[in-house]
Design a protein around this motif. Structure first.
Motif, PDB file in Angstrom:
ATOM      1  N   ASP A  72       7.613 -68.787-112.685  1.00  0.00           N
ATOM      2  CA  ASP A  72       9.234 -68.668-113.142  1.00  0.00           C
ATOM      3  C   ASP A  72      10.040 -69.524-112.364  1.00  0.00           C
ATOM      4  O   ASP A  72      10.171 -70.753-112.359  1.00  0.00           O
ATOM      5  CB  ASP A  72       9.559 -67.093-113.116  1.00  0.00           C
ATOM      6  N   ASP A  73      11.149 -68.951-111.853  1.00  0.00           N
ATOM      7  CA  ASP A  73      12.153 -69.550-111.021  1.00  0.00           C
ATOM      8  C   ASP A  73      11.550 -69.871-109.549  1.00  0.00           C
ATOM      9  O   ASP A  73      12.705 -70.194-108.783  1.00  0.00           O
ATOM     10  CB  ASP A  73      13.498 -69.113-111.255  1.00  0.00           C
ATOM     11  N   PHE A  74      10.488 -69.406-109.102  1.00  0.00           N
ATOM     12  CA  PHE A  74      10.282 -69.499-107.756  1.00  0.00           C
ATOM     13  C   PHE A  74       8.957 -70.067-107.306  1.00  0.00           C
ATOM     14  O   PHE A  74       8.160 -70.597-108.413  1.00  0.00           O
ATOM     15  CB  PHE A  74      10.069 -67.940-107.153  1.00  0.00           C
ATOM     16  N   TYR A  75       8.689 -70.702-106.292  1.00  0.00           N
ATOM     17  CA  TYR A  75       7.377 -71.031-105.579  1.00  0.00           C
ATOM     18  C   TYR A  75       6.793 -69.922-104.927  1.00  0.00           C
ATOM     19  O   TYR A  75       7.547 -69.106-104.201  1.00  0.00           O
ATOM     20  CB  TYR A  75       7.515 -72.163-104.772  1.00  0.00           C
ATOM     21  N   VAL A  76       5.439 -69.724-105.343  1.00  0.00           N
ATOM     22  CA  VAL A  76       4.872 -68.486-104.853  1.00  0.00           C
ATOM     23  C   VAL A  76       3.370 -69.222-104.093  1.00  0.00           C
ATOM     24  O   VAL A  76       3.037 -70.033-104.105  1.00  0.00           O
ATOM     25  CB  VAL A  76       4.219 -67.333-105.723  1.00  0.00           C
ATOM     26  N   ILE A  77       2.970 -68.347-103.283  1.00  0.00           N
ATOM     27  CA  ILE A  77       1.775 -68.621-102.244  1.00  0.00           C
ATOM     28  C   ILE A  77       0.666 -67.694-102.533  1.00  0.00           C
ATOM     29  O   ILE A  77       0.818 -66.712-102.873  1.00  0.00           O
ATOM     30  CB  ILE A  77       1.858 -68.515-100.792  1.00  0.00           C
ATOM     31  N   ASP A  78      -0.550 -68.345-102.944  1.00  0.00           N
ATOM     32  CA  ASP A  78      -1.825 -67.662-102.803  1.00  0.00           C
ATOM     33  C   ASP A  78      -2.763 -68.230-101.877  1.00  0.00           C
ATOM     34  O   ASP A  78      -2.794 -69.636-101.636  1.00  0.00           O
ATOM     35  CB  ASP A  78      -2.622 -68.266-104.419  1.00  0.00           C
ATOM     36  N   ALA A  79      -3.191 -67.436-101.179  1.00  0.00           N
ATOM     37  CA  ALA A  79      -4.070 -67.980-100.087  1.00  0.00           C
ATOM     38  C   ALA A  79      -5.122 -66.748 -99.602  1.00  0.00           C
ATOM     39  O   ALA A  79      -5.041 -65.637-100.114  1.00  0.00           O
ATOM     40  CB  ALA A  79      -3.011 -67.943 -98.732  1.00  0.00           C
ATOM     41  N   GLU A  80      -5.987 -67.094 -98.827  1.00  0.00           N
ATOM     42  CA  GLU A  80      -7.208 -66.259 -98.730  1.00  0.00           C
ATOM     43  C   GLU A  80      -7.596 -66.674 -97.427  1.00  0.00           C
ATOM     44  O   GLU A  80      -7.746 -67.945 -96.729  1.00  0.00           O
ATOM     45  CB  GLU A  80      -8.237 -66.599 -99.354  1.00  0.00           C
ATOM     46  N   PHE A  81      -7.969 -65.681 -96.583  1.00  0.00           N
ATOM     47  CA  PHE A  81      -7.973 -65.736 -94.918  1.00  0.00           C
ATOM     48  C   PHE A  81      -9.284 -64.962 -94.746  1.00  0.00           C
ATOM     49  O   PHE A  81      -9.757 -64.017 -95.526  1.00  0.00           O
ATOM     50  CB  PHE A  81      -6.978 -65.071 -94.123  1.00  0.00           C
ATOM     51  N   ASP A  82     -10.067 -65.226 -93.756  1.00  0.00           N
ATOM     52  CA  ASP A  82     -11.368 -64.472 -93.210  1.00  0.00           C
ATOM     53  C   ASP A  82     -11.083 -64.315 -92.033  1.00  0.00           C
ATOM     54  O   ASP A  82     -10.933 -65.244 -90.760  1.00  0.00           O
ATOM     55  CB  ASP A  82     -12.545 -65.692 -93.341  1.00  0.00           C
ATOM     56  N   PHE A  83     -11.394 -62.819 -91.725  1.00  0.00           N
ATOM     57  CA  PHE A  83     -11.311 -62.310 -90.290  1.00  0.00           C
ATOM     58  C   PHE A  83     -11.989 -61.075 -90.299  1.00  0.00           C
ATOM     59  O   PHE A  83     -12.286 -60.419 -91.403  1.00  0.00           O
ATOM     60  CB  PHE A  83     -10.097 -62.466 -89.641  1.00  0.00           C
ATOM     61  N   ALA A  84     -12.390 -60.485 -89.204  1.00  0.00           N
ATOM     62  CA  ALA A  84     -12.947 -59.216 -88.864  1.00  0.00           C
ATOM     63  C   ALA A  84     -12.252 -58.535 -87.599  1.00  0.00           C
ATOM     64  O   ALA A  84     -11.634 -59.521 -86.661  1.00  0.00           O
ATOM     65  CB  ALA A  84     -14.348 -59.097 -88.784  1.00  0.00           C
ATOM     66  N   LEU A  85     -11.910 -57.475 -87.572  1.00  0.00           N
ATOM     67  CA  LEU A  85     -11.257 -56.675 -86.422  1.00  0.00           C
ATOM     68  C   LEU A  85     -12.219 -56.952 -85.215  1.00  0.00           C
ATOM     69  O   LEU A  85     -13.480 -56.259 -85.687  1.00  0.00           O
ATOM     70  CB  LEU A  85     -10.759 -55.381 -86.718  1.00  0.00           C
ATOM     71  N   THR A  86     -11.920 -56.945 -83.966  1.00  0.00           N
ATOM     72  CA  THR A  86     -12.719 -56.883 -82.975  1.00  0.00           C
ATOM     73  C   THR A  86     -12.845 -55.596 -82.521  1.00  0.00           C
ATOM     74  O   THR A  86     -12.183 -54.527 -83.046  1.00  0.00           O
ATOM     75  CB  THR A  86     -11.993 -57.479 -81.742  1.00  0.00           C
ATOM     76  N   ALA A  87     -14.123 -55.101 -81.877  1.00  0.00           N
ATOM     77  CA  ALA A  87     -14.256 -53.695 -81.504  1.00  0.00           C
ATOM     78  C   ALA A  87     -12.895 -52.816 -80.724  1.00  0.00           C
ATOM     79  O   ALA A  87     -12.695 -51.683 -81.381  1.00  0.00           O
ATOM     80  CB  ALA A  87     -15.314 -53.491 -80.469  1.00  0.00           C
ATOM     81  N   PRO A  88     -12.303 -53.692 -79.853  1.00  0.00           N
ATOM     82  CA  PRO A  88     -11.098 -52.746 -79.432  1.00  0.00           C
ATOM     83  C   PRO A  88      -9.983 -52.718 -80.248  1.00  0.00           C
ATOM     84  O   PRO A  88      -9.342 -51.562 -80.445  1.00  0.00           O
ATOM     85  CB  PRO A  88     -10.488 -53.434 -78.204  1.00  0.00           C
ATOM     86  N   LEU A  89      -9.754 -53.634 -81.207  1.00  0.00           N
ATOM     87  CA  LEU A  89      -8.762 -53.426 -82.270  1.00  0.00           C
ATOM     88  C   LEU A  89      -9.256 -52.180 -83.214  1.00  0.00           C
ATOM     89  O   LEU A  89      -8.364 -51.484 -83.502  1.00  0.00           O
ATOM     90  CB  LEU A  89      -8.457 -54.741 -83.106  1.00  0.00           C
ATOM     91  N   GLU A  90     -10.474 -52.213 -83.445  1.00  0.00           N
ATOM     92  CA  GLU A  90     -10.955 -51.239 -84.550  1.00  0.00           C
ATOM     93  C   GLU A  90     -10.935 -49.949 -84.182  1.00  0.00           C
ATOM     94  O   GLU A  90     -10.342 -48.870 -84.617  1.00  0.00           O
ATOM     95  CB  GLU A  90     -12.250 -51.505 -84.879  1.00  0.00           C
TER      96      GLU A  90
ATOM     97  N   ALA B 297      -5.282 -72.047 -99.375  1.00  0.00           N
ATOM     98  CA  ALA B 297      -4.007 -71.854 -99.783  1.00  0.00           C
ATOM     99  C   ALA B 297      -3.393 -72.897-100.685  1.00  0.00           C
ATOM    100  O   ALA B 297      -3.639 -73.780-100.444  1.00  0.00           O
ATOM    101  CB  ALA B 297      -3.148 -71.871 -98.385  1.00  0.00           C
ATOM    102  N   VAL B 298      -2.697 -72.280-101.429  1.00  0.00           N
ATOM    103  CA  VAL B 298      -2.039 -72.957-102.652  1.00  0.00           C
ATOM    104  C   VAL B 298      -0.585 -72.589-103.084  1.00  0.00           C
ATOM    105  O   VAL B 298      -0.233 -71.417-103.059  1.00  0.00           O
ATOM    106  CB  VAL B 298      -2.918 -72.883-103.998  1.00  0.00           C
ATOM    107  N   VAL B 299       0.255 -73.465-103.112  1.00  0.00           N
ATOM    108  CA  VAL B 299       1.488 -73.319-103.480  1.00  0.00           C
ATOM    109  C   VAL B 299       1.717 -73.594-105.037  1.00  0.00           C
ATOM    110  O   VAL B 299       1.431 -74.678-105.468  1.00  0.00           O
ATOM    111  CB  VAL B 299       2.519 -73.969-102.671  1.00  0.00           C
ATOM    112  N   ARG B 300       2.373 -72.543-105.939  1.00  0.00           N
ATOM    113  CA  ARG B 300       2.501 -72.924-107.107  1.00  0.00           C
ATOM    114  C   ARG B 300       3.845 -72.495-107.735  1.00  0.00           C
ATOM    115  O   ARG B 300       4.537 -71.417-107.016  1.00  0.00           O
ATOM    116  CB  ARG B 300       1.319 -72.354-108.027  1.00  0.00           C
ATOM    117  N   ALA B 301       4.207 -72.944-108.862  1.00  0.00           N
ATOM    118  CA  ALA B 301       5.356 -72.470-109.509  1.00  0.00           C
ATOM    119  C   ALA B 301       5.110 -71.314-110.522  1.00  0.00           C
ATOM    120  O   ALA B 301       4.181 -71.140-111.126  1.00  0.00           O
ATOM    121  CB  ALA B 301       6.083 -73.818-110.533  1.00  0.00           C
TER     122      ALA B 301
END
Length: 178
Positions: free
Chosen positions: A29-47, A23-27
């Motif tokens: 233009d006139d805003f701060y934005v987030i760049d992030a990467e997550f890792d997960f898989a759906l469980t069998a009941p959710l899928e 996760a990185v917060v960067r400037a």
């Protein structure tokens, strides 16, 4: 035998958590934005619930705080972002809706492609640069979780008795000094 039971439990617990890869917060233009990467898989009941037509809502929560000596920490208003994952049986495709506009809905042929769009956050607006004091230290905390309150009521009961129905990451903290 005990080792196999422990390994099976560890794999089950790992399947129900979301890991924050970066996760990185960067400037920008006139805003701060987030760049992030997550890792997960759906469980069998959710899928299975997804394939039966239940939409899954993933929420990216953010908190921005400034530590103040001798006083309570100051909280800066920060938005949360919701992404909805659905399965369209008629077209046999998955859809990810970011909620930004009609053009914010994208179709994908496989579940992995659709989940990639939820796992990867790029250029998500966090806050206006003018809201922060120059030279001060801010802590940006973020996490991704499945919003189980958006599930149908009968499935919400399952979230109380089974961890397979809950997905969430721990809070990940990034320091920001404008």
């Amino acid at each position: 035998m005990l080792g196999l039971t422990t390994l099976a439990f560890a794999l089950q617990v790992a399947a129900e958590t979301i890991a924050v890869r970066s996760a990185v917060v960067r400037a920008q233009d006139d805003f701060y934005v987030i760049d992030a990467e997550f890792d997960f898989a759906l469980t069998a009941p959710l899928e299975e619930a997804l394939l039966r037509g239940t939409p899954l809502y993933f929420v990216l929560e953010t908190e921005v705080t400034r530590t103040r000596p001798y006083w309570f920490d100051e909280r800066v208003n920060s938005p949360q972002s919701v992404r909805r994952l659905t399965f369209a049986a008629l077209t046999n495709s998955y859809r990810v809706d970011t909620g930004r506009s009609v053009a914010g809905t994208n179709s994908y042929a496989t579940l992995d492609e659709a989940l990639r769009q939820i796992r990867l956050v790029r250029g998500r607006s966090l806050l206006d640069k003018r809201e922060l004091r120059s030279g001060e230290r801010y802590e940006v905390s973020l996490r991704l979780r499945l919003d189980t309150t958006q599930l149908p009521k009968p499935l919400q009961v399952n979230t109380l008795v089974s961890r397979e129905w809950s997905l969430a990451s721990d809070w990940y903290r990034v320091v920001l000094t404008p």
